[in-house]
Design a protein around this motif. Structure first.
Motif, mmCIF file in Angstrom:
data_model
loop_
_atom_site.group_PDB
_atom_site.id
_atom_site.type_symbol
_atom_site.label_atom_id
_atom_site.label_comp_id
_atom_site.label_asym_id
_atom_site.label_seq_id
_atom_site.Cartn_x
_atom_site.Cartn_y
_atom_site.Cartn_z
ATOM 1 N N THR A 62 5.129 9.177 -8.353
ATOM 2 C CA THR A 62 4.667 10.428 -8.135
ATOM 3 C C THR A 62 4.465 10.985 -6.669
ATOM 4 N N SER A 63 4.613 11.901 -6.033
ATOM 5 C CA SER A 63 4.049 12.319 -4.930
ATOM 6 C C SER A 63 2.659 13.105 -4.828
ATOM 7 N N GLU A 64 2.037 13.076 -5.919
ATOM 8 C CA GLU A 64 0.769 13.955 -6.157
ATOM 9 C C GLU A 64 -0.103 13.572 -5.114
ATOM 10 N N ASN A 65 -0.416 12.167 -4.966
ATOM 11 C CA ASN A 65 -1.406 11.744 -3.955
ATOM 12 C C ASN A 65 -1.478 12.433 -2.592
ATOM 13 N N TYR A 66 -0.151 12.618 -1.997
ATOM 14 C CA TYR A 66 0.240 13.232 -1.028
ATOM 15 C C TYR A 66 -0.269 14.803 -0.868
ATOM 16 N N GLN A 67 0.355 15.287 -2.096
ATOM 17 C CA GLN A 67 -0.024 16.757 -2.494
ATOM 18 C C GLN A 67 -1.520 17.007 -2.315
ATOM 19 N N ALA A 68 -2.281 16.205 -2.829
ATOM 20 C CA ALA A 68 -3.450 16.279 -3.195
ATOM 21 C C ALA A 68 -4.234 16.587 -1.860
ATOM 22 N N PHE A 69 -3.431 16.129 -0.512
ATOM 23 C CA PHE A 69 -4.290 16.278 0.798
ATOM 24 C C PHE A 69 -4.031 17.906 1.119
ATOM 25 N N PHE A 70 -2.903 18.282 0.534
ATOM 26 C CA PHE A 70 -2.567 19.650 0.938
ATOM 27 C C PHE A 70 -3.279 20.611 -0.168
ATOM 28 N N GLN A 71 -3.433 20.430 -1.421
ATOM 29 C CA GLN A 71 -4.145 21.321 -2.350
ATOM 30 C C GLN A 71 -5.518 21.535 -1.989
ATOM 31 N N THR A 72 -6.240 21.166 -1.431
ATOM 32 C CA THR A 72 -7.818 21.437 -0.979
ATOM 33 C C THR A 72 -7.840 21.446 0.537
ATOM 34 N N SER A 73 -8.629 22.135 1.135
ATOM 35 C CA SER A 73 -8.988 22.021 2.488
ATOM 36 C C SER A 73 -9.731 20.910 2.938
ATOM 37 N N THR A 74 -10.496 20.395 1.829
ATOM 38 C CA THR A 74 -11.665 19.550 2.129
ATOM 39 C C THR A 74 -11.042 18.134 3.033
ATOM 40 N N TYR A 75 -9.727 17.837 2.613
ATOM 41 C CA TYR A 75 -9.307 16.528 3.390
ATOM 42 C C TYR A 75 -9.014 16.902 4.814
ATOM 43 N N ALA A 76 -8.291 17.957 4.993
ATOM 44 C CA ALA A 76 -8.023 18.519 6.336
ATOM 45 C C ALA A 76 -9.228 18.644 7.156
ATOM 46 N N THR A 77 -10.350 19.545 6.509
ATOM 47 C CA THR A 77 -11.464 19.537 7.343
ATOM 48 C C THR A 77 -11.916 18.123 7.678
ATOM 49 N N LEU A 78 -12.068 17.268 6.669
ATOM 50 C CA LEU A 78 -12.718 15.959 7.229
ATOM 51 C C LEU A 78 -11.761 15.084 7.852
ATOM 52 N N LEU A 79 -10.485 15.365 8.039
ATOM 53 C CA LEU A 79 -9.928 14.830 8.948
ATOM 54 C C LEU A 79 -9.902 15.122 10.386
ATOM 55 N N TRP A 80 -10.052 16.590 10.644
ATOM 56 C CA TRP A 80 -10.588 17.313 11.758
ATOM 57 C C TRP A 80 -11.806 16.915 12.201
ATOM 58 N N LYS A 81 -12.624 16.547 11.379
ATOM 59 C CA LYS A 81 -14.214 16.234 11.759
ATOM 60 C C LYS A 81 -13.887 14.708 12.271
ATOM 61 N N MET A 94 0.814 -1.125 0.017
ATOM 62 C CA MET A 94 0.064 0.110 0.184
ATOM 63 C C MET A 94 0.761 1.149 0.046
ATOM 64 N N LEU A 95 1.921 1.283 0.756
ATOM 65 C CA LEU A 95 2.975 2.372 0.867
ATOM 66 C C LEU A 95 3.541 2.513 -0.742
ATOM 67 N N TYR A 96 3.840 1.696 -1.138
ATOM 68 C CA TYR A 96 4.505 1.718 -2.677
ATOM 69 C C TYR A 96 3.396 2.155 -3.569
ATOM 70 N N PHE A 97 2.144 1.785 -3.411
ATOM 71 C CA PHE A 97 0.916 2.218 -4.355
ATOM 72 C C PHE A 97 0.733 3.659 -4.072
ATOM 73 N N SER A 98 0.815 4.171 -2.827
ATOM 74 C CA SER A 98 0.441 5.591 -2.573
ATOM 75 C C SER A 98 1.553 6.528 -3.457
ATOM 76 N N PHE A 99 2.557 6.048 -3.591
ATOM 77 C CA PHE A 99 3.551 6.779 -4.806
ATOM 78 C C PHE A 99 3.468 6.466 -5.972
ATOM 79 N N LEU A 100 2.354 5.717 -6.687
ATOM 80 C CA LEU A 100 2.170 5.602 -7.825
ATOM 81 C C LEU A 100 1.131 6.599 -8.464
ATOM 82 N N SER A 101 0.988 6.738 -9.853
ATOM 83 C CA SER A 101 0.026 7.539 -10.437
ATOM 84 C C SER A 101 -1.352 6.840 -10.722
ATOM 85 N N ASP A 102 -1.139 5.532 -10.683
ATOM 86 C CA ASP A 102 -2.205 4.693 -10.949
ATOM 87 C C ASP A 102 -1.969 3.178 -10.603
ATOM 88 N N VAL A 103 -2.996 2.482 -10.128
ATOM 89 C CA VAL A 103 -2.570 0.803 -9.851
ATOM 90 C C VAL A 103 -1.897 0.155 -10.909
#
Lengths: 287, 354
Positions: free
Chosen positions: A54-73, A35-44
């Motif tokens: 890619t590290s886009e998947n991790y960047q996605a978390f910081f690009q919108t506030s949606t994920y952070a808001t949900l995590l806080w929730k 799973m950790l390996y997958f998380s650095f890929l662009s597709d399965v």
């Protein structure tokens, strides 16, 4: 002589530990690594899909506030459920450990354990029957109360909290029970002989001594509740979007496994940071 | 400080009569032992005085105050438990200061009195330790300091020394007595160790199956036991019962009966008051009895001999050098002075098994 003994001891230790660790490696560590390996890929990397690192998947978390808001929730949900479980479970554990003896204790214990033995999906749908409008709760209340009440908790945050508390309450009861039972009754007698009232004894003696068990139970509840998705989805409906349900969506609906994996590891990291931050304070409280 | 008075106290647990019409007075400043085998009700009596349990009937006074309806936390007592019951999460100083904090005496006053109490039990330097860092004897001293730091009216000890090994126990007995004298607190302690009771106390109460069989100063109880149970429980005793007492008169035995005795009386003789000789002892004013030496048990300065006369077994404790050299199975004479023959009253209270 001593080296022979040491070797025999090591052999014993290895043979006793290895089944568990081999199992953990095969069943947890390897899939988690994948799973950790997958998380650095662009597709399965299944079929003929194109993929690259890619590290886009991790960047996605910081690009919108949606994920952070949900995590806080989700974290707030985890705290709410943990606090309610502790408030409900600790007194119950206290009575089971200190006040009740013999057969009736066994019977009451069975009732505590029962949620563990029933299928979680069945349990959640049972709550749906109870909590919905015109459901068991509303009919029951209207049968007792002299006036009409309108109870429809379904698809609301309270419904999610109720379902989760029910699922995870046994953890805090069991861990607190074990800690409370280990407290020598003479300590309570001693405190009384020195003039302490019940509240003082609870605050100064019982709570500090049972804190390790209480905290173990709290951690056992907090961690899975932060990542929970079944209760929020079924009991929460539209309001039931949490960090856990978003991760679930990535795996079963959107089929974006790399994003789901990345979000999972972010959740894991945040939970570890929370526990690591809390642990010095908790350790101090225990001594 | 106060005296404690227990009057006609009865307590039943289910069908078990734990205390049966128990009466005993504990004068101010004394050191008292409640002695009895396990299940005799001695701990129940202590817990009733402490206020952990309430008697079904009867009255308990601490000083002028009738305490039957006052729970333990309001009785102003100090108690020490068998396993010390120190709070493992607190330091020694916090353990000792617990009762003071409950009473809200203030931080400075608490510090002063805690260090005073720790000085008294000679643990002045160990206030910052945790209980698990202490030895058994030190824990015991902490428990004692904690029990007396609040200046309670009465100090109650539940088998306080039973968890210590023998040499430490003797040291602590002396220490306990010294501290008790120093602060002059009325002290009641429960023990099943008769030696401890005889050593420490001004007055002993002997319990059996919930009944107070005899209460009095140690020497009086030892020398004038009211029944066979007390005679055998407090120290050891060779019992010459009425029927066999008659039988004993045969075969060369000559037992001088005290005035108060009839041929049917039960007699008791302490093992240390009997002596052994190879030839028949002279003199009319002596009780004597021929016997066979069964076993001789050497124990340092003293030795115990087990002897037999007909079907009666006797025990003699004497200085090893005073016992004639004799093979086991040899014939000897037992003798003792008439004043050492104790007449045990018959049909005494303690003998009713109910």
């Amino acid at each position: 002589m001593s080296t022979v003994l040491a070797r025999q001891n090591r052999l014993k230790i290895v043979s006793l530990l290895s089944p568990a660790y081999i199992w953990l490696t095969v069943a947890i560590f390897l899939p988690l690594s994948a799973m950790l390996y997958f998380s650095f890929l662009s597709d399965v990397p299944f079929g003929d899909a194109e993929w690259h690192y890619t590290s886009e998947n991790y960047q996605a978390f910081f690009q919108t506030s949606t994920y952070a808001t949900l995590l806080w929730k989700s974290i707030k949900l985890g705290l709410t459920v943990t606090v309610i479980s502790v408030l409900v479970g600790f007194p119950c554990a206290y009575v089971l450990a200190k006040a009740i003896k013999g057969k009736s204790r066994e019977a009451l214990f069975l009732l505590v354990i029962l949620p563990f033995w029933s299928n979680s999906l069945v349990r959640i749908f049972c709550w749906a029957i109870v909590l919905r409008g015109n459901g068991v709760l509303e009919l029951g209340l209207n049968a007792i109360l002299p006036f009409e009440v309108d109870v429809n908790l379904m698809f609301s945050t309270p419904a999610i909290v109720i379902g989760l508390v029910h699922s995870y309450l046994p953890y805090v009861i069991l861990t607190s029970y074990l800690a409370l039972q280990a407290i020598d009754d003479n300590l309570i007698d001693a405190a009384r002989s020195m003039g302490a009232n019940k509240l003082t004894i609870l605050w100064r003696v019982i709570l500090p001594l049972s804190l390790p068990g209480l905290l173990a139970g709290a951690v056992l509840i907090f961690v899975p509740v932060v990542g929970s998705f079944m209760e929020p989805r079924i009991l929460g409906g539209r309001v039931g979007t949490y960090f856990g349900t978003v991760i679930e969506d990535q795996f079963v609906a959107v089929f974006n496994w790399p994003l789901g994996a990345a979000l999972s590891f972010i959740l894991l990291a945040v939970v570890l940071v929370i526990l690591a931050t809390a642990s010095p304070a908790l350790r101090r409280a225990q001594t | 400080m106060a005296d404690v008075s227990v009057q006609n106290v009865t307590k039943t647990f289910g069908s078990l009569k734990a205390l049966n019409d128990v009466t005993m007075h504990f004068p101010d400043g004394g050191f008292f032992a409640l002695l009895g085998p396990s299940g005799s009700g001695k701990t129940t009596l202590l817990r009733a005085i402490a206020g952990f349990i309430f008697a079904d009937s009867g009255s308990i006074h601490i000083g002028d105050q009738s305490v039957e309806h006052i729970p333990v936390e309001k009785r102003d007592i100090g108690m020490m438990f068998q396993n010390y019951a120190l709070f493992p999460n607190m330091t020694v100083a916090d353990n000792v200061g617990f009762g003071l904090r409950v009473r809200k005496v203030g931080a400075a006053e608490e510090r002063r009195r805690v260090s005073e109490a720790l000085e008294l039990v000679q643990l002045g330097q160990l206030g910052d330790r945790k209980p698990h860092q202490l030895s058994g004897g030190q824990r015991q001293r902490v428990a004692l300091a904690r029990a007396i730091v609040t200046n309670p009216k009465v100090l109650l000890l539940d088998e306080p020394l039973s968890a210590l090994d023998k040499s430490l126990r003797v040291d602590m007995q002396i220490e306990l007595k010294r501290i008790q004298r120093e602060i002059g607190i009325t002290t009641i302690f429960v023990t099943h160790d008769q030696e401890e009771a005889l050593t420490l106390s001004d007055k002993i109460g002997i319990l059996r199956q919930g009944t107070m069989i005899q209460a009095g100063p140690p020497r009086e109880v030892y020398n004038n036991p009211v029944d066979v149970f007390t005679a055998e429980f407090l120290g050891e005793a060779n019992i010459l019962t009425g029927q066999s007492g008659l039988a004993l008169s045969s075969g060369g035995a000559d037992i001088k009966l005290p005035h108060s005795a009839t041929p049917q009386s039960t007699l008791a003789v302490r093992p240390e008051n009997m002596s052994i000789s190879i030839s028949e002892p002279d003199g009319d004013e002596i009780s004597k009895l021929p016997a066979t030496l069964v076993r001789r048990i050497f124990a340092g300065a003293m030795a115990t001999c087990v002897l037999k006369h007909n079907d009666n077994t006797f025990k003699v404790i004497a200085r090893d050098q005073d016992i004639p050299d004799l093979p086991e199975g040899g014939e000897i004479w037992l003798s003792w002075k008439p004043e050492h023959t104790i007449v045990v009253p018959e049909g005494s209270v303690g003998f009713d098994p109910n």
